[in-house]
Design an enzyme around this catalytic site. Structure first.
Site, PDB file in Angstrom:
ATOM      1  N   THR A  88       1.966  -5.636   2.609  1.00  0.00           N
ATOM      2  CA  THR A  88       3.186  -6.441   2.528  1.00  0.00           C
ATOM      3  C   THR A  88       4.154  -5.937   3.586  1.00  0.00           C
ATOM      4  OG1 THR A  88       2.893  -6.748   0.146  1.00  0.00           O
ATOM      5  CG2 THR A  88       5.072  -7.229   1.055  1.00  0.00           C
ATOM      6  N   LYS A 137       5.074 -13.967   0.764  1.00  0.00           N
ATOM      7  CA  LYS A 137       4.943 -12.758  -0.072  1.00  0.00           C
ATOM      8  C   LYS A 137       6.324 -12.153  -0.371  1.00  0.00           C
ATOM      9  CE  LYS A 137       3.307  -9.133  -2.060  1.00  0.00           C
ATOM     10  NZ  LYS A 137       2.969  -9.229  -3.471  1.00  0.00           N
ATOM     11  N   LYS A 174      11.113  -1.771  -1.047  1.00  0.00           N
ATOM     12  CA  LYS A 174      10.827  -2.159   0.350  1.00  0.00           C
ATOM     13  C   LYS A 174      10.750  -3.680   0.486  1.00  0.00           C
ATOM     14  CE  LYS A 174       6.533  -2.272   1.174  1.00  0.00           C
ATOM     15  NZ  LYS A 174       5.414  -3.209   1.075  1.00  0.00           N
TER      16      LYS A 174
HETATM   17  N1  LIG Z   1       0.278  -1.879  -5.939  1.00  0.00           N
HETATM   18  C1  LIG Z   1       0.467  -3.189  -6.061  1.00  0.00           C
HETATM   19  O1  LIG Z   1       0.550  -3.730  -7.181  1.00  0.00           O
HETATM   20  C2  LIG Z   1       0.586  -4.066  -4.870  1.00  0.00           C
HETATM   21  C3  LIG Z   1       0.900  -3.584  -3.618  1.00  0.00           C
HETATM   22  N2  LIG Z   1       1.005  -4.458  -2.572  1.00  0.00           N
HETATM   23  C4  LIG Z   1       1.300  -3.985  -1.227  1.00  0.00           C
HETATM   24  O2  LIG Z   1       0.077  -3.472  -0.721  1.00  0.00           O
HETATM   25  C5  LIG Z   1       0.321  -2.339   0.107  1.00  0.00           C
HETATM   26  C6  LIG Z   1      -0.404  -1.120  -0.460  1.00  0.00           C
HETATM   27  O3  LIG Z   1       0.085  -0.919  -1.771  1.00  0.00           O
HETATM   28  P1  LIG Z   1      -0.494   0.247  -2.713  1.00  0.00           P
HETATM   29  O4  LIG Z   1      -1.940   0.357  -2.550  1.00  0.00           O
HETATM   30  O5  LIG Z   1       0.096   0.006  -4.043  1.00  0.00           O
HETATM   31  O6  LIG Z   1       0.217   1.503  -2.056  1.00  0.00           O
HETATM   32  P2  LIG Z   1      -0.111   3.061  -2.168  1.00  0.00           P
HETATM   33  O7  LIG Z   1       1.193   3.733  -1.978  1.00  0.00           O
HETATM   34  O8  LIG Z   1      -0.921   3.340  -3.375  1.00  0.00           O
HETATM   35  O9  LIG Z   1      -1.044   3.317  -0.885  1.00  0.00           O
HETATM   36  C7  LIG Z   1      -0.498   3.280   0.404  1.00  0.00           C
HETATM   37  C8  LIG Z   1      -1.600   3.440   1.420  1.00  0.00           C
HETATM   38  O10 LIG Z   1      -0.995   3.475   2.734  1.00  0.00           O
HETATM   39  C9  LIG Z   1      -1.412   4.666   3.390  1.00  0.00           C
HETATM   40  N3  LIG Z   1      -0.375   5.114   4.311  1.00  0.00           N
HETATM   41  C10 LIG Z   1       0.925   5.368   4.046  1.00  0.00           C
HETATM   42  N4  LIG Z   1       1.570   5.728   5.169  1.00  0.00           N
HETATM   43  C11 LIG Z   1       0.646   5.747   6.162  1.00  0.00           C
HETATM   44  C12 LIG Z   1       0.696   6.025   7.544  1.00  0.00           C
HETATM   45  N5  LIG Z   1       1.838   6.368   8.153  1.00  0.00           N
HETATM   46  N6  LIG Z   1      -0.438   5.919   8.261  1.00  0.00           N
HETATM   47  C13 LIG Z   1      -1.593   5.552   7.664  1.00  0.00           C
HETATM   48  N7  LIG Z   1      -1.720   5.256   6.358  1.00  0.00           N
HETATM   49  C14 LIG Z   1      -0.599   5.343   5.615  1.00  0.00           C
HETATM   50  C15 LIG Z   1      -1.677   5.665   2.288  1.00  0.00           C
HETATM   51  O11 LIG Z   1      -2.477   6.711   2.762  1.00  0.00           O
HETATM   52  P3  LIG Z   1      -2.468   8.164   2.043  1.00  0.00           P
HETATM   53  O12 LIG Z   1      -3.423   8.039   0.906  1.00  0.00           O
HETATM   54  O13 LIG Z   1      -2.910   9.097   3.100  1.00  0.00           O
HETATM   55  O14 LIG Z   1      -1.056   8.421   1.598  1.00  0.00           O
HETATM   56  C16 LIG Z   1      -2.387   4.742   1.287  1.00  0.00           C
HETATM   57  O15 LIG Z   1      -3.715   4.516   1.676  1.00  0.00           O
HETATM   58  C17 LIG Z   1       1.843  -2.196   0.179  1.00  0.00           C
HETATM   59  O16 LIG Z   1       2.308  -2.885   1.298  1.00  0.00           O
HETATM   60  C18 LIG Z   1       2.316  -2.880  -1.105  1.00  0.00           C
HETATM   61  O17 LIG Z   1       3.623  -3.353  -0.986  1.00  0.00           O
HETATM   62  C19 LIG Z   1       0.748  -5.790  -2.715  1.00  0.00           C
HETATM   63  C20 LIG Z   1       0.419  -6.314  -3.918  1.00  0.00           C
HETATM   64  C21 LIG Z   1       0.366  -5.518  -5.110  1.00  0.00           C
HETATM   65  O1  LIG Z   2       3.362  -6.693  -4.392  1.00  0.00           O
HETATM   66  C1  LIG Z   2       3.056  -6.479  -5.569  1.00  0.00           C
HETATM   67  C2  LIG Z   2       2.895  -7.552  -6.510  1.00  0.00           C
HETATM   68  C3  LIG Z   2       2.578  -7.089  -7.883  1.00  0.00           C
HETATM   69  C4  LIG Z   2       2.271  -8.281  -8.759  1.00  0.00           C
HETATM   70  O2  LIG Z   2       2.202  -9.424  -8.279  1.00  0.00           O
HETATM   71  O3  LIG Z   2       2.084  -8.039  -9.962  1.00  0.00           O
END
Ligand SMILES: NC(=O)C1=CN([C@@H]2O[C@H](COP(=O)(O)OP(=O)(O)OC[C@H]3O[C@@H](n4cnc5c(N)ncnc54)[C@H](OP(=O)(O)O)[C@@H]3O)[C@@H](O)[C@H]2O)C=CC1
Ligand SMILES: O=CCCC(=O)O
Length: 291
Positions: A95, A170, A238
């Site tokens: 996102t 989104k 964010k």
């Molecule tokens: N969780 C949710 O319900 C949802 C999340 N999203 C979006 O999806 C994305 C991922 O979410 P989510 O999985 O929850 O997040 P997490 O915080 O669980 O994971 C973040 C990921 O990004 C990596 N990362 C962070 N900073 C860096 C960097 N500088 N360089 C390389 N890799 C990096 C982390 O690596 P490391 O393990 O090394 O820290 C990890 O793999 C976000 O944009 C979020 O807004 C969208 C829909 C639903």
């Molecule tokens: O970006 C996160 C969305 C989480 C949700 O749709 O439940």
């Protein structure tokens, strides 16, 4: 079909597991490489860098935390751009704001690759079970080519046209979700402080027009102060911040989103950023103590 997956946070890990379960070969990379181990145990292979994953796969997905992370895996040393070329596609599911997505699109296409943005609606459990809603935009040919994987990742994919439209959709959705969660938290506090049973409030809400999977899914856990992260609060803040930026560009007044952003910022300042976004309830409670 073999696909790459960059970023094994909550979402990237769940999506990779689901793809593996559905017969896809998956090549994974994560900044913290040890997080790849569990995926390897389930049949994934590991790339030592984003570039190595792209080298091995025709289509690579990214699922990164935020705009700096999404840009870093593409443009930094060992990044996607070192191996993307004609015949290869990059699909970013992170996102991010439309400007970040446009930069990534320009980088990928300048090397002859094709790009699709594909942020998702739905959280950890829908990611595990392939029930996400996928908001794609960019290269339609890549959308078509990736459809077998998209059909496993989500229950419905939208193709929204030019790059930026997926990101915008989104951000609008998550701006609304953040405001609802904030308002719901205020309602819970109001109910309790005015002498009502908040559990009864949940029952009343569930029967009426406000009923939703969000309130039904999060409410009982919130009343037990259980904020095990599905969608981390720092990401929700964010997303509201980025949505406010979109509002700024379009001269749209969004006082409710701006107020919700302040509460999510307050929650982050209380150290709640890594908990589920429903932990904004704690910030709302804290604000009552101060007033
Ligand atoms: N969780 C949710 O319900 C949802 C999340 N999203 C979006 O999806 C994305 C991922 O979410 P989510 O999985 O929850 O997040 P997490 O915080 O669980 O994971 C973040 C990921 O990004 C990596 N990362 C962070 N900073 C860096 C960097 N500088 N360089 C390389 N890799 C990096 C982390 O690596 P490391 O393990 O090394 O820290 C990890 O793999 C976000 O944009 C979020 O807004 C969208 C829909 C639903
Ligand atoms: O970006 C996160 C969305 C989480 C949700 O749709 O439940």
């Amino acid at each position: 079909m073999e696909v790459g997956l960059l970023g094994l946070g909550i979402m990237g890990k769940a999506i990779s597991m689901n793809l593996l379960r559905n017969g896809f070969k998956v090549v994974v990379w994560n900044r913290t490489l040890s997080k790849c181990d569990e995926l390897v145990a389930h049949g994934a292979t590991v790339g030592k860098s984003p570039a190595e994953v792209v080298k091995k796969c025709k289509i690579t997905f990214g699922m990164l935390a935020d705009p700096p992370a999404a840009l870093s895996v593409v443009f930094d040393k060992g990044g996607v751009l070192e191996q993307i070329c004609p015949g290869k596609g990059y699909i970013d599911m992170s996102t991010v704001d439309p400007e970040t997505s446009a930069k990534i699109s320009e980088g990928v296409t300048s090397k002859g690759g094709v790009f699709l943005e594909a942020p998702v609606s739905g959280s950890k459990q829908p990611a595990e079970t392939g029930q996400l809603i996928i908001l794609t935009a960019g290269e339609k040919a890549l959308y078509d080519e990736a459809t077998p994987a998209l059909n496993v990742i989500g229950k419905k994919s939208f193709f929204l046209g030019q790059v930026g439209n997926g990101a915008k959709m989104k951000l609008v959705v998550n701006m609304i979700m953040g405001c609802v969660m904030n308002s719901f938290s205020e309602g819970l506090v109001l109910a309790e402080k005015s002498g009502l049973n908040p559990h009864t409030l949940l029952d009343v809400l569930d029967l009426g027009a406000v009923s939703s999977p969000l309130i039904r899914g999060k409410g009982p856990a919130m009343l037990q102060s259980n904020y095990s992260p599905a969608f981390p609060l720092k990401h929700q803040q964010k997303d509201i911040r980025l949505a406010l930026g979109l509002g700024d560009e379009n001269a749209i007044s969004m006082p409710i989103a701006a107020a919700a952003n302040e509460t999510f910022k307050k929650a982050r300042s209380l150290g709640l950023g890594d908990l589920d976004f429903s932990a904004v309830f704690e910030a709302v409670k804290d604000l009552q103590r101060l007033s």
